[in-house]
Motif scaffolding. Structure first.
Motif, PDB file in Angstrom:
ATOM      1  N   LEU A 145      -1.180   8.280   7.288  1.00  0.00           N
ATOM      2  CA  LEU A 145      -0.169   9.011   6.525  1.00  0.00           C
ATOM      3  C   LEU A 145       1.174   8.300   6.630  1.00  0.00           C
ATOM      4  CD1 LEU A 145      -0.939  12.746   7.388  1.00  0.00           C
ATOM      5  CD2 LEU A 145      -1.435  11.545   5.254  1.00  0.00           C
ATOM      6  N   ALA A 146       1.916   8.280   5.526  1.00  0.00           N
ATOM      7  CA  ALA A 146       3.213   7.616   5.501  1.00  0.00           C
ATOM      8  C   ALA A 146       4.181   8.440   4.667  1.00  0.00           C
ATOM      9  CB  ALA A 146       3.059   6.207   4.935  1.00  0.00           C
ATOM     10  N   GLY A 147       5.418   7.942   4.541  1.00  0.00           N
ATOM     11  CA  GLY A 147       6.405   8.585   3.689  1.00  0.00           C
ATOM     12  C   GLY A 147       6.616  10.060   4.002  1.00  0.00           C
ATOM     13  N   GLU A 148       6.820  10.857   2.963  1.00  0.00           N
ATOM     14  CA  GLU A 148       7.067  12.291   3.142  1.00  0.00           C
ATOM     15  C   GLU A 148       5.869  13.006   3.748  1.00  0.00           C
ATOM     16  OE1 GLU A 148       8.869  14.411  -0.094  1.00  0.00           O
ATOM     17  OE2 GLU A 148       9.951  12.639  -0.790  1.00  0.00           O
ATOM     18  N   SER A 149       4.666  12.508   3.490  1.00  0.00           N
ATOM     19  CA  SER A 149       3.468  13.132   4.077  1.00  0.00           C
ATOM     20  C   SER A 149       3.493  13.017   5.592  1.00  0.00           C
ATOM     21  CB  SER A 149       2.200  12.473   3.526  1.00  0.00           C
ATOM     22  OG  SER A 149       2.079  12.682   2.145  1.00  0.00           O
ATOM     23  N   ALA A 150       3.930  11.863   6.097  1.00  0.00           N
ATOM     24  CA  ALA A 150       4.030  11.671   7.544  1.00  0.00           C
ATOM     25  C   ALA A 150       5.111  12.572   8.123  1.00  0.00           C
ATOM     26  CB  ALA A 150       4.323  10.208   7.863  1.00  0.00           C
ATOM     27  N   LEU A 151       6.261  12.655   7.439  1.00  0.00           N
ATOM     28  CA  LEU A 151       7.324  13.548   7.912  1.00  0.00           C
ATOM     29  C   LEU A 151       6.832  14.989   7.969  1.00  0.00           C
ATOM     30  CD1 LEU A 151      10.429  12.150   5.966  1.00  0.00           C
ATOM     31  CD2 LEU A 151       9.940  11.892   8.404  1.00  0.00           C
ATOM     32  N   LYS A 179       3.972  17.506  -2.823  1.00  0.00           N
ATOM     33  CA  LYS A 179       2.869  17.675  -3.776  1.00  0.00           C
ATOM     34  C   LYS A 179       1.908  16.499  -3.721  1.00  0.00           C
ATOM     35  CE  LYS A 179       5.243  20.487  -7.259  1.00  0.00           C
ATOM     36  NZ  LYS A 179       5.703  20.543  -8.676  1.00  0.00           N
ATOM     37  N   ASN A 180       2.443  15.322  -3.586  1.00  0.00           N
ATOM     38  CA  ASN A 180       1.621  14.114  -3.593  1.00  0.00           C
ATOM     39  C   ASN A 180       1.525  13.515  -2.199  1.00  0.00           C
ATOM     40  OD1 ASN A 180       3.238  14.171  -6.392  1.00  0.00           O
ATOM     41  ND2 ASN A 180       1.226  13.261  -6.735  1.00  0.00           N
ATOM     42  N   LYS A 181       0.310  13.206  -1.802  1.00  0.00           N
ATOM     43  CA  LYS A 181       0.084  12.571  -0.505  1.00  0.00           C
ATOM     44  C   LYS A 181       0.529  11.109  -0.563  1.00  0.00           C
ATOM     45  CE  LYS A 181      -3.837  13.483   1.589  1.00  0.00           C
ATOM     46  NZ  LYS A 181      -3.505  14.147   2.865  1.00  0.00           N
ATOM     47  N   THR A 182       1.066  10.627   0.567  1.00  0.00           N
ATOM     48  CA  THR A 182       1.426   9.218   0.698  1.00  0.00           C
ATOM     49  C   THR A 182       0.700   8.625   1.895  1.00  0.00           C
ATOM     50  OG1 THR A 182       3.634   9.592  -0.221  1.00  0.00           O
ATOM     51  CG2 THR A 182       3.305   7.562   1.018  1.00  0.00           C
ATOM     52  N   VAL A 183       0.053   7.492   1.695  1.00  0.00           N
ATOM     53  CA  VAL A 183      -0.649   6.806   2.779  1.00  0.00           C
ATOM     54  C   VAL A 183      -0.209   5.346   2.793  1.00  0.00           C
ATOM     55  CG1 VAL A 183      -2.662   8.319   2.729  1.00  0.00           C
ATOM     56  CG2 VAL A 183      -2.619   6.279   1.274  1.00  0.00           C
ATOM     57  N   ALA A 184      -0.494   4.679   3.904  1.00  0.00           N
ATOM     58  CA  ALA A 184      -0.111   3.267   4.043  1.00  0.00           C
ATOM     59  C   ALA A 184      -1.314   2.437   4.447  1.00  0.00           C
ATOM     60  CB  ALA A 184       1.006   3.113   5.067  1.00  0.00           C
ATOM     61  N   VAL A 185      -1.328   1.210   3.961  1.00  0.00           N
ATOM     62  CA  VAL A 185      -2.372   0.259   4.321  1.00  0.00           C
ATOM     63  C   VAL A 185      -1.737  -1.122   4.262  1.00  0.00           C
ATOM     64  CG1 VAL A 185      -3.181  -0.073   1.932  1.00  0.00           C
ATOM     65  CG2 VAL A 185      -4.785  -0.401   3.827  1.00  0.00           C
ATOM     66  N   SER A 186      -2.278  -2.076   4.984  1.00  0.00           N
ATOM     67  CA  SER A 186      -1.699  -3.421   4.924  1.00  0.00           C
ATOM     68  C   SER A 186      -1.898  -3.996   3.527  1.00  0.00           C
ATOM     69  CB  SER A 186      -2.332  -4.341   5.968  1.00  0.00           C
ATOM     70  OG  SER A 186      -3.592  -4.798   5.545  1.00  0.00           O
ATOM     71  N   TYR A 187      -0.990  -4.859   3.127  1.00  0.00           N
ATOM     72  CA  TYR A 187      -1.045  -5.446   1.789  1.00  0.00           C
ATOM     73  C   TYR A 187      -2.366  -6.183   1.575  1.00  0.00           C
ATOM     74  CZ  TYR A 187       0.564  -7.875  -2.416  1.00  0.00           C
ATOM     75  OH  TYR A 187       0.680  -8.347  -3.701  1.00  0.00           O
ATOM     76  N   ARG A 188      -2.820  -6.886   2.600  1.00  0.00           N
ATOM     77  CA  ARG A 188      -4.082  -7.625   2.483  1.00  0.00           C
ATOM     78  C   ARG A 188      -5.259  -6.679   2.306  1.00  0.00           C
ATOM     79  NH1 ARG A 188      -4.006 -11.422   7.653  1.00  0.00           N
ATOM     80  NH2 ARG A 188      -3.129  -9.508   8.487  1.00  0.00           N
ATOM     81  N   ASP A 189      -5.273  -5.581   3.069  1.00  0.00           N
ATOM     82  CA  ASP A 189      -6.356  -4.609   2.940  1.00  0.00           C
ATOM     83  C   ASP A 189      -6.314  -3.921   1.582  1.00  0.00           C
ATOM     84  OD1 ASP A 189      -7.174  -5.249   5.453  1.00  0.00           O
ATOM     85  OD2 ASP A 189      -6.306  -3.495   6.434  1.00  0.00           O
ATOM     86  N   GLY A 190      -5.092  -3.665   1.094  1.00  0.00           N
ATOM     87  CA  GLY A 190      -4.957  -3.024  -0.211  1.00  0.00           C
ATOM     88  C   GLY A 190      -5.547  -3.875  -1.314  1.00  0.00           C
ATOM     89  N   ALA A 191      -5.302  -5.181  -1.242  1.00  0.00           N
ATOM     90  CA  ALA A 191      -5.855  -6.089  -2.245  1.00  0.00           C
ATOM     91  C   ALA A 191      -7.382  -6.115  -2.165  1.00  0.00           C
ATOM     92  CB  ALA A 191      -5.288  -7.490  -2.040  1.00  0.00           C
ATOM     93  N   SER A 192      -7.902  -6.085  -0.928  1.00  0.00           N
ATOM     94  CA  SER A 192      -9.358  -6.089  -0.752  1.00  0.00           C
ATOM     95  C   SER A 192      -9.981  -4.807  -1.286  1.00  0.00           C
ATOM     96  CB  SER A 192      -9.710  -6.255   0.732  1.00  0.00           C
ATOM     97  OG  SER A 192      -9.223  -7.481   1.217  1.00  0.00           O
ATOM     98  N   LEU A 193      -9.325  -3.676  -1.014  1.00  0.00           N
ATOM     99  CA  LEU A 193      -9.844  -2.402  -1.514  1.00  0.00           C
ATOM    100  C   LEU A 193      -9.912  -2.404  -3.036  1.00  0.00           C
ATOM    101  CD1 LEU A 193      -8.001   0.154   0.784  1.00  0.00           C
ATOM    102  CD2 LEU A 193     -10.471  -0.084   0.567  1.00  0.00           C
ATOM    103  N   LYS A 194      -8.865  -2.875  -3.643  1.00  0.00           N
ATOM    104  CA  LYS A 194      -8.810  -2.878  -5.105  1.00  0.00           C
ATOM    105  C   LYS A 194      -9.903  -3.766  -5.682  1.00  0.00           C
ATOM    106  CE  LYS A 194      -5.710  -3.742  -8.996  1.00  0.00           C
ATOM    107  NZ  LYS A 194      -4.382  -4.242  -9.412  1.00  0.00           N
ATOM    108  N   ALA A 222       0.109   8.321  -3.529  1.00  0.00           N
ATOM    109  CA  ALA A 222       0.919   7.114  -3.398  1.00  0.00           C
ATOM    110  C   ALA A 222       0.367   6.260  -2.256  1.00  0.00           C
ATOM    111  CB  ALA A 222       2.370   7.475  -3.126  1.00  0.00           C
ATOM    112  N   VAL A 223       0.134   5.005  -2.524  1.00  0.00           N
ATOM    113  CA  VAL A 223      -0.352   4.076  -1.506  1.00  0.00           C
ATOM    114  C   VAL A 223       0.716   3.018  -1.277  1.00  0.00           C
ATOM    115  CG1 VAL A 223      -2.150   2.432  -0.834  1.00  0.00           C
ATOM    116  CG2 VAL A 223      -2.743   4.436  -2.231  1.00  0.00           C
ATOM    117  N   GLU A 224       1.262   3.006  -0.075  1.00  0.00           N
ATOM    118  CA  GLU A 224       2.237   1.990   0.300  1.00  0.00           C
ATOM    119  C   GLU A 224       1.501   0.781   0.858  1.00  0.00           C
ATOM    120  OE1 GLU A 224       5.839   5.090   1.562  1.00  0.00           O
ATOM    121  OE2 GLU A 224       4.818   3.891   3.109  1.00  0.00           O
ATOM    122  N   LEU A 225       1.727  -0.356   0.268  1.00  0.00           N
ATOM    123  CA  LEU A 225       1.131  -1.602   0.749  1.00  0.00           C
ATOM    124  C   LEU A 225       2.137  -2.260   1.676  1.00  0.00           C
ATOM    125  CD1 LEU A 225      -0.395  -2.871  -2.618  1.00  0.00           C
ATOM    126  CD2 LEU A 225      -1.456  -1.440  -0.864  1.00  0.00           C
TER     127      LEU A 225
END
Length: 339
Positions: free
Chosen positions: A241-247, A257-272, A289-292
């Protein structure tokens, strides 16, 4: 006798390599042609287990072309069986490109180190330079992670760079560069003991945080939106969890309303790529929202929430009063609870 140029080179290279030891003048230099004796001095050195020869230019600036230098080095190499490194105080950008084009190992202390036999090409931004500190350069992702590890009391001074590299899933060279950045901005110094290069910070806890803040940045490289179906399908990989969701999870805000999560930029590219996650063009009420991040948030996180200091840095650009207030409360909680 060690020259000023070779001593400067020693300080510069020791920011990057565990073992760099200056040796004695090369005894075979006297048998070289006179033009090679007049234009250079020669000194033996040991670099990461290899015996090298430093070919130290007598002139302050590079005089000969890269093509001619290659011929000079070829003559020297007939009598020295090992890497020959051309060392000069100053050279132009044009000449540097030509040296690299000829694959000539060279060093301009404090500015560039090109050692093709070790796969090294370090530029100005990695050297020990007052310019870095004067410009308040921002730390790279790995250097920032190392600072945060230290702030969380999870930094082991005795640990070798290779072990740190494995821990952060980066190369040993990347860790060495990060060491150089931290030394350059005055947050740490290097101590070499045997073959181990130790990074020693110049301050602790809150003092280190205050000193480091001008050099720290938001870990967010990019923010994308995905639909909830994709999120639930890959929730195991998107669990931080990241951003406002983490707070909100920390009790500092109402759940957004919207969940925010974080993942490393490299992992995000692999997931996509591997899981066919579709980015949404625009945010909607059901999107996630996904923060890379520039570094892997899982390395520092606990309980499925990104770590507090990274979260604080990631919210630096927020202007919403609720978030601004929660961000300051977060920092206070981090100091009281985690540090």
């Amino acid at each position: 006798m060690k020259s000023e140029l070779s001593n400067r080179l020693g300080l510069y290279i020791n920011e990057v390599y565990t073992e760099f030891v200056l040796g004695e003048p090369w005894p075979m230099a006297a048998s070289l042609p006179l033009y090679l004796q007049a234009g250079y001095s020669y000194q033996c050195a040991r670099l990461d287990g290899q015996t090298c020869l430093l070919m130290l230019a007598q002139e302050v600036e590079q005089v000969d072309s890269a093509t001619r230098l290659k011929k000079h080095i070829g003559v020297v190499a007939k009598q020295f069986k090992g890497p020959v490194i051309y060392v000069v105080q100053e050279t132009t950008s044009y000449n540097r490109k030509r040296l690299i084009g000829q694959r000539i190992a060279f060093a301009v202390p404090g500015k560039q180190l090109y050692l093709p036999f070790l796969g090294t090409d370090l530029r100005e931004n990695f050297g020990r330079s007052d310019t870095l500190k004067d410009k308040a350069s921002k730390l790279g992702a790995v250097a920032q992670q190392i600072v945060l590890l230290k702030l969380y009391d999870r930094w082991d001074t005795q640990q070798a760079a290779l072990a740190i590299a494995e821990r952060l899933a980066v190369s040993k060279m990347t860790v060495s560069r990060a060491y150089g950045e931290l030394v350059a901005v005055g947050l740490a110094r290097l101590e070499v003991v045997g073959r181990i290069k130790r990074l020693l910070f110049t301050a602790e806890h809150r003092e280190l945080w205050q000193l480091a803040q001008p050099f720290l940045t938001s870990p967010i490289k990019k923010r994308v939106w995905i639909d909830e179906h994709d999120y639930h399908q890959h929730a195991a990989q998107l669990r931080q969890l990241a951003g406002e969701s983490a707070l909100a999870e920390l009790g500092l805000l109402m759940m957004p309303k919207n969940k925010t999560v974080a993942v490393s930029y490299r992992d995000g590219a692999s997931l996509k790529k591997l899981m066919v996650i579709h980015e949404q063009v625009r945010r909607n009420d059901q999107g996630v929202a996904v923060e890379l991040w520039k570094y892997d948030p899982a390395v520092l996180s606990a309980r499925g929430i990104v770590d507090g200091l990274s979260l604080y840095l990631s919210l630096a650009a927020e202007t919403d009063d609720r978030v601004v207030i929660a961000r300051e409360e977060l920092l206070s909680d981090v100091w009281n609870r985690d540090l």
